[in-house]
Structure formats: structure tokens, C-alpha cells
Design a protein around this motif. Structure first.
Motif, PDB file in Angstrom:
ATOM      1  N   LEU A   1       0.839  -1.194   0.000  1.00 20.11           N
ATOM      2  CA  LEU A   1       0.000   0.000   0.000  1.00 20.11           C
ATOM      3  C   LEU A   1       0.875   1.244   0.000  1.00 20.11           C
ATOM      4  CD1 LEU A   1      -2.669   1.562   0.268  1.00 20.11           C
ATOM      5  CD2 LEU A   1      -2.561   1.175   2.742  1.00 20.11           C
ATOM      6  N   VAL A   2       0.681   2.103  -1.005  1.00 21.30           N
ATOM      7  CA  VAL A   2       1.370   3.387  -1.098  1.00 21.30           C
ATOM      8  C   VAL A   2       0.321   4.483  -1.232  1.00 21.30           C
ATOM      9  CG1 VAL A   2       2.886   4.848  -2.475  1.00 21.30           C
ATOM     10  CG2 VAL A   2       3.468   2.453  -2.135  1.00 21.30           C
ATOM     11  N   VAL A   3       0.434   5.511  -0.382  1.00 23.10           N
ATOM     12  CA  VAL A   3      -0.407   6.704  -0.470  1.00 23.10           C
ATOM     13  C   VAL A   3       0.532   7.898  -0.555  1.00 23.10           C
ATOM     14  CG1 VAL A   3      -2.167   8.100   0.644  1.00 23.10           C
ATOM     15  CG2 VAL A   3      -2.242   5.605   0.861  1.00 23.10           C
ATOM     16  N   GLU A   4       0.420   8.677  -1.635  1.00 23.62           N
ATOM     17  CA  GLU A   4       1.391   9.754  -1.878  1.00 23.62           C
ATOM     18  C   GLU A   4       0.687  10.973  -2.473  1.00 23.62           C
ATOM     19  OE1 GLU A   4       5.574  10.455  -4.389  1.00 23.62           O
ATOM     20  OE2 GLU A   4       4.615   8.494  -4.334  1.00 23.62           O
ATOM     21  N   HIS A   5       1.104  12.152  -2.022  1.00 26.08           N
ATOM     22  CA  HIS A   5       0.593  13.422  -2.572  1.00 26.08           C
ATOM     23  C   HIS A   5      -0.931  13.487  -2.545  1.00 26.08           C
ATOM     24  CE1 HIS A   5       4.194  15.494  -3.829  1.00 26.08           C
ATOM     25  NE2 HIS A   5       4.662  14.416  -4.434  1.00 26.08           N
ATOM     26  N   CYS A   6      -1.532  13.039  -1.458  1.00 26.13           N
ATOM     27  CA  CYS A   6      -2.978  13.177  -1.278  1.00 26.13           C
ATOM     28  C   CYS A   6      -3.200  14.278  -0.249  1.00 26.13           C
ATOM     29  CB  CYS A   6      -3.589  11.848  -0.841  1.00 26.13           C
ATOM     30  SG  CYS A   6      -3.450  10.554  -2.109  1.00 26.13           S
ATOM     31  N   ASP A   7      -3.348  15.497  -0.725  1.00 25.62           N
ATOM     32  CA  ASP A   7      -3.203  16.671   0.126  1.00 25.62           C
ATOM     33  C   ASP A   7      -4.447  17.035   0.925  1.00 25.62           C
ATOM     34  OD1 ASP A   7      -0.590  16.938  -0.711  1.00 25.62           O
ATOM     35  OD2 ASP A   7      -1.098  18.250  -2.384  1.00 25.62           O
ATOM     36  N   LYS A   8      -5.566  16.335   0.727  1.00 18.69           N
ATOM     37  CA  LYS A   8      -6.772  16.608   1.507  1.00 18.69           C
ATOM     38  C   LYS A   8      -6.975  15.606   2.644  1.00 18.69           C
ATOM     39  CE  LYS A   8      -8.521  20.125  -0.932  1.00 18.69           C
ATOM     40  NZ  LYS A   8      -9.709  20.010  -1.780  1.00 18.69           N
ATOM     41  N   LEU A   9      -6.145  14.579   2.725  1.00 19.79           N
ATOM     42  CA  LEU A   9      -6.318  13.552   3.756  1.00 19.79           C
ATOM     43  C   LEU A   9      -5.848  14.064   5.106  1.00 19.79           C
ATOM     44  CD1 LEU A   9      -4.955  10.318   2.012  1.00 19.79           C
ATOM     45  CD2 LEU A   9      -7.338  11.020   2.253  1.00 19.79           C
ATOM     46  N   SER A  10      -6.626  13.805   6.153  1.00 21.25           N
ATOM     47  CA  SER A  10      -6.167  14.082   7.520  1.00 21.25           C
ATOM     48  C   SER A  10      -5.688  12.806   8.212  1.00 21.25           C
ATOM     49  CB  SER A  10      -7.278  14.735   8.339  1.00 21.25           C
ATOM     50  OG  SER A  10      -8.411  13.892   8.417  1.00 21.25           O
ATOM     51  N   ASN A  11      -6.169  11.658   7.749  1.00 18.80           N
ATOM     52  CA  ASN A  11      -5.633  10.355   8.176  1.00 18.80           C
ATOM     53  C   ASN A  11      -5.728   9.401   7.010  1.00 18.80           C
ATOM     54  OD1 ASN A  11      -8.273   8.780   8.408  1.00 18.80           O
ATOM     55  ND2 ASN A  11      -8.669  10.458   9.838  1.00 18.80           N
ATOM     56  N   VAL A  12      -5.096   8.254   7.125  1.00 19.04           N
ATOM     57  CA  VAL A  12      -5.027   7.323   5.996  1.00 19.04           C
ATOM     58  C   VAL A  12      -5.953   6.138   6.186  1.00 19.04           C
ATOM     59  CG1 VAL A  12      -3.508   5.843   4.635  1.00 19.04           C
ATOM     60  CG2 VAL A  12      -2.670   8.040   5.498  1.00 19.04           C
ATOM     61  N   LEU A  13      -5.900   5.513   7.345  1.00 23.26           N
ATOM     62  CA  LEU A  13      -6.662   4.292   7.588  1.00 23.26           C
ATOM     63  C   LEU A  13      -7.794   4.550   8.569  1.00 23.26           C
ATOM     64  CD1 LEU A  13      -3.651   1.851   8.124  1.00 23.26           C
ATOM     65  CD2 LEU A  13      -4.962   2.156   6.013  1.00 23.26           C
ATOM     66  N   PRO A  14      -9.028   4.214   8.212  1.00 23.50           N
ATOM     67  CA  PRO A  14     -10.085   4.258   9.223  1.00 23.50           C
ATOM     68  C   PRO A  14      -9.836   3.167  10.271  1.00 23.50           C
ATOM     69  CG  PRO A  14     -10.924   3.319   7.187  1.00 23.50           C
ATOM     70  CD  PRO A  14      -9.527   3.800   6.904  1.00 23.50           C
ATOM     71  N   PHE A  15     -10.340   3.396  11.457  1.00 22.39           N
ATOM     72  CA  PHE A  15     -10.094   2.499  12.586  1.00 22.39           C
ATOM     73  C   PHE A  15     -10.412   1.038  12.236  1.00 22.39           C
ATOM     74  CE2 PHE A  15     -11.231   0.378  16.509  1.00 22.39           C
ATOM     75  CZ  PHE A  15     -10.268   0.799  17.401  1.00 22.39           C
ATOM     76  N   ASP A  16     -11.555   0.808  11.609  1.00 17.90           N
ATOM     77  CA  ASP A  16     -11.992  -0.559  11.328  1.00 17.90           C
ATOM     78  C   ASP A  16     -11.245  -1.204  10.167  1.00 17.90           C
ATOM     79  OD1 ASP A  16     -13.837  -0.476  13.384  1.00 17.90           O
ATOM     80  OD2 ASP A  16     -15.453   0.269  12.109  1.00 17.90           O
ATOM     81  N   MET A  17     -10.427  -0.421   9.473  1.00 18.13           N
ATOM     82  CA  MET A  17      -9.674  -0.963   8.349  1.00 18.13           C
ATOM     83  C   MET A  17      -8.476  -1.781   8.813  1.00 18.13           C
ATOM     84  SD  MET A  17      -9.406  -1.015   4.986  1.00 18.13           S
ATOM     85  CE  MET A  17      -8.146  -1.417   3.771  1.00 18.13           C
ATOM     86  N   VAL A  18      -7.944  -1.464   9.977  1.00 15.87           N
ATOM     87  CA  VAL A  18      -6.684  -2.069  10.426  1.00 15.87           C
ATOM     88  C   VAL A  18      -6.778  -3.578  10.509  1.00 15.87           C
ATOM     89  CG1 VAL A  18      -4.986  -2.128  12.288  1.00 15.87           C
ATOM     90  CG2 VAL A  18      -6.057   0.034  11.653  1.00 15.87           C
ATOM     91  N   GLU A  19      -7.880  -4.093  10.989  1.00 16.39           N
ATOM     92  CA  GLU A  19      -8.005  -5.541  11.151  1.00 16.39           C
ATOM     93  C   GLU A  19      -8.016  -6.283   9.822  1.00 16.39           C
ATOM     94  OE1 GLU A  19     -12.907  -5.645  11.526  1.00 16.39           O
ATOM     95  OE2 GLU A  19     -11.642  -5.996  13.285  1.00 16.39           O
ATOM     96  N   ARG A  20      -8.223  -5.568   8.724  1.00 19.10           N
ATOM     97  CA  ARG A  20      -8.192  -6.193   7.399  1.00 19.10           C
ATOM     98  C   ARG A  20      -6.773  -6.320   6.838  1.00 19.10           C
ATOM     99  NH1 ARG A  20     -13.515  -5.013   4.150  1.00 19.10           N
ATOM    100  NH2 ARG A  20     -14.944  -4.438   5.819  1.00 19.10           N
TER     101      ARG A  20
END
Length: 409
Positions: free
Chosen positions: A258-277
Motif C-alpha cells: 500500500l502506497v499513499v502519496e501526494h494526497c493533500d486533503k487527507l487528515s488520516n489514511v486508515l479508518p479504525f476498522d480498516m486495520v483488522e483487514r
């Protein structure tokens, strides 16, 4: 049309500045002509500034062995098959043109507006079902990729790469056709393993449906990727969230990269419930996202500042069992991995890089069970938040640690 090309396997046309079509039927020929190219495997059209289509006129092309089509730097190209000059139609033919049995399609720097028909009465031939790799780059007239009624026909697609399409607003266009009686349609990409969305400045969402969030890339119960293992999201200027807090069951469980780059409107990357996936995730890179304050967002989307009081009634533990590489680079607003007191386990992590994160003053803070050390009545404390809360078990196999140009670290 009397062409005998039974042994032709490869067509490559490059830097022919005055060529407009590869095959053209004369106006005096009134009957529908059939051109069979039984051995043709590859077509590559490159740097032909006046080329508008591959074939012109009432021609039925039959290419049963065709594996690969690549069109690069043909700015006037608007169709692969057309009946008349400058007809504004799809690039992948209709049922009348059983041309496409290919597995690989690459389009680069063309003037194409739509790839497939968007009306039920012009449905694409079933031959398109063989497509496994689709790469679209620099096609600035495209506003969407798939009409919703055709998504299910691409069930064999393994790789989808969309790059530098400055006017693309969504991947799947519904136009109100997908949802019926208030029940949202779920679009399932069962075999897709690699998805690249790179520098699509107008893209807000993968698929917009009624009542879905327009600035969330993967909306709630709209699209599902049960086999996806490689996801690269770069330069998504309109996207405020990558994932909805509640995702389709069985989606994203196979991610390893997983790569997330130059996404300038994001305040966080992963929602809490996403981690377990993310039990299979091996590489996580978050690069040059100007507004990211934390990697994992709170379930209710209400974060805490680094110096605020933090509840200790229940401490969250995040486990990333397979991650070997974690890179956090040029995140000027990053404060912590997660805004509440938590612990993380990285049993296989080998490389950790934190670079140019100017608000990260403390890399790691020792986690203490305050309820044991200070009693059950001590429910809140005031802390200076570190990037990671750690225990002796947090990084048991870390081999390389790079901390460069961060805050007061």
C-alpha cells in the motif's frame, strides 16, 4: 478489400505523421467487408500525430488471437474502429466489430472520450471479457472509465492502472442506472490484484451513488476488491478519505503493498476498522501528504490534540503481523500514529523510516498500564504524544531505523 494477411502476427506503426488510418475501405465498396487476421497477436501505434482510427469504413475485423493493444502519443485517436470520419464513438468496438479478444490494452496520450458504450442497446461484445490488464495514461478527455452496466463484464481484469488523466472524475459512471428501489449496487472486481490511481486531480470517488460520500474514494458497500494485493494512490487532490468507515465485507483483506502519496486533503489514511483487514500487509508507505495528522483515524472521526487528556479506560492495540517496511516521509502535520493512547506490535518489521515530519518531536514513548500503576480511579492523564507508544515487544526484529529532519527528535 482483398487482403491475405493470414500469417501476420504483429502490427507496429511508429512516427508516421501523415497517416490517418491503418486500414480504410474505399467509398465505392458498398458491402460489409470482413477482414480476418487469425494470427495477429499485437498492435502498437505510436507517435502518429494525425492517426484517428485503426480502421475506417464498413469493416468487420476478426482477430481471434489478439493479445495486446497499445496506443501511445496519438493525440487525434478517437476510435479503433469507425464507420465514418470523426465519429465520436468508443475505442473498444461494438458487437458489430468482433475485434477484441485481447488480454492487454494500453492507451496513452490519445483524444478518446469514452472507451466503451454507455447504453444497453450498444453493449460491448463478450470478447472484452478476456481483458486482464488495462492501462490508461494521459487521456485527458476521459471523465470516467466504465459505464456501470458493463462492470460485470470485466471479471477477469487483474491489473487496472490509471495515470495522468486530468479530467477523470470517477471510475464507474452510474448515471442513476445502478441503484434501484433504494438498494445500492455493489461492483465486484473479483480477480483484480493491482490497482494504480496516479495523478487524477479531479477524481473524488471510485463510484458515486445516491447517499454515498462524494469525497471518499472507496464508498460504503459500493465496490469490492476481494483479491487486491497491490494498491497505489498518488496525487488525489480532491479525495478527503480513502476508505469509508464501514466497508464491504471481504474487501481489501489480501493487501500486501500500500502506497499513499501526494494526497493533500487527507487528515488520516486508515479508518479504525480498516486495520483488522491488513493482516497480510507487508509494505506501507505514506509520502508527502500535507494534511495527514495521524495514520489511523478514530471511529467517530473526532481526533484529539497531542496535549489533550486521553482516556485510559480501554487501551487500543494495533497489530500488523506481516509488515516488513514502514515509511513515513514528508508529512508536515503528522503528530502521532493514532491520537489516543495505544500500543502497536510489528513482529516482522525490518525497516522503519520517519523523514521530514516536522511536528514529530518524540519518536517513541514507553507505554505504561496506568490502571495498574496508579489505580483504577486514575482514568485520565495529560501526555505529550509520541509518534509510537511502545513496549518491549513493539519492534522485536527491527534492523534499520532512519529518523531524518523531524521535529525536536
Amino acid at each position: 478489400m482483398a487482403l491475405d494477411l493470414a500469417q501476420l502476427e504483429d502490427i507496429k506503426v511508429k512516427q508516421c505523421p501523415i497517416m490517418e488510418q491503418i486500414i480504410k475501405k474505399g467509398a465505392e465498396e458498398t458491402e460489409m467487408a470482413t477482414l480476418l487476421l487469425p494470427m495477429l497477436k499485437k498492435i502498437r501505434l505510436e507517435s502518429c500525430s494525425r492517426l484517428t482510427s485503426f480502421c475506417m469504413g464498413s469493416i468487420t475485423l476478426q482477430c481471434p488471437s489478439l493479445y495486446e493493444i497499445a496506443v501511445d502519443d496519438c493525440p487525434k485517436m478517437y476510435a479503433l474502429a469507425s464507420k465514418r470520419e470523426q465519429e465520436d464513438i468508443e475505442v473498444v468496438g461494438r458487437e458489430k466489430i468482433p475485434f477484441f479478444n485481447h488480454k492487454y490494452l494500453e492507451l496513452s496520450s490519445t483524444n478518446i472520450k469514452i472507451l466503451w458504450p454507455d447504453k444497453p442497446d450498444r453493449a460491448t461484445s463478450s470478447n472484452v471479457l478476456n481483458l486482464q490488464i488495462l492501462i490508461v495514461k494521459g487521456c485527458h478527455n476521459l471523465e470516467y472509465l466504465f459505464p456501470s452496466l458493463l462492470v460485470k463484464k470485466f471479471e477477469r481484469l487483474h491489473q487496472l492502472s490509471l495515470l495522468d488523466c486530468k479530467n477523470m472524475e470517477e471510475i464507474i459512471f452510474t448515471d442513476g442506472l445502478a441503484a434501484g428501489e433504494g438498494i445500492p449496487q455493489i461492483y465486484l472486481f473479483t480477480k483484480l490484484q493491482r490497482l494504480e490511481l496516479v495523478r487524477l486531480p479531479k477524481l473524488r470517488t471510485f463510484c458515486h451513488q445516491e447517499n454515498s460520500e462524494t469525497n471518499t474514494l472507496f464508498n460504503q458497500k459500493v465496490v469490492a476488491f476481494p483479491s487486491l494485493n497491490d494498491l497505489r494512490i498518488v496525487g488525489m487532490g480532491k479525495c478527503r478519505k480513502i476508505w469509508h468507515d464501514k466497508l464491504t465485507m471481504g474487501s481489501f483483506h489480501e493487501l500486501t503493498f500500500l502506497v499513499v502519496e501526494h494526497c493533500d486533503k487527507l487528515s488520516n489514511v486508515l479508518p479504525f476498522d480498516m486495520v483488522e483487514r491488513l493482516e497480510k500487509l507487508e509494505t506501507l508507505q505514506i509520502l508527502e501528504c500535507e494534511l495527514v495528522e495521524e495514520i489511523i483515524g478514530l471511529a467517530d472521526d473526532h481526533g484529539l490534540n497531542s496535549n489533550e487528556s486521553i482516556e485510559l479506560k480501554s487501551t487500543t492495540k494495533f497489530v500488523f503481523p506481516q509488515i516488513r517496511q514502514l515509511v513515513l516521509r514528508k508529512l508536515p502535520k503528522l503528530i502521532g500514529f493514532y491520537s489516543k493512547v495505544h500500543t502497536t506490535d510489528w513482529p516482522l518489521l525490518k525497516l522503519l523510516e520517519v523523514c521530514e515530519c516536522s511536528k514529530v518531536d518524540t519518536f517513541a514513548g514507553e507505554y505504561i498500564n496506568f490502571r495498574e500503576t496508579q489505580g483504577e480511579n486514575q482514568t485520565v492523564i495529560s501526555v505529550q504524544q509520541p509518534l509510537f507508544w511502545v513496549t518491549k515487544e513493539t519492534f522485536p526484529n527491527l534492523e534499520e531505523l532512519f529518523l531524518v529532519w523531524n521535529g525536536y527528535m
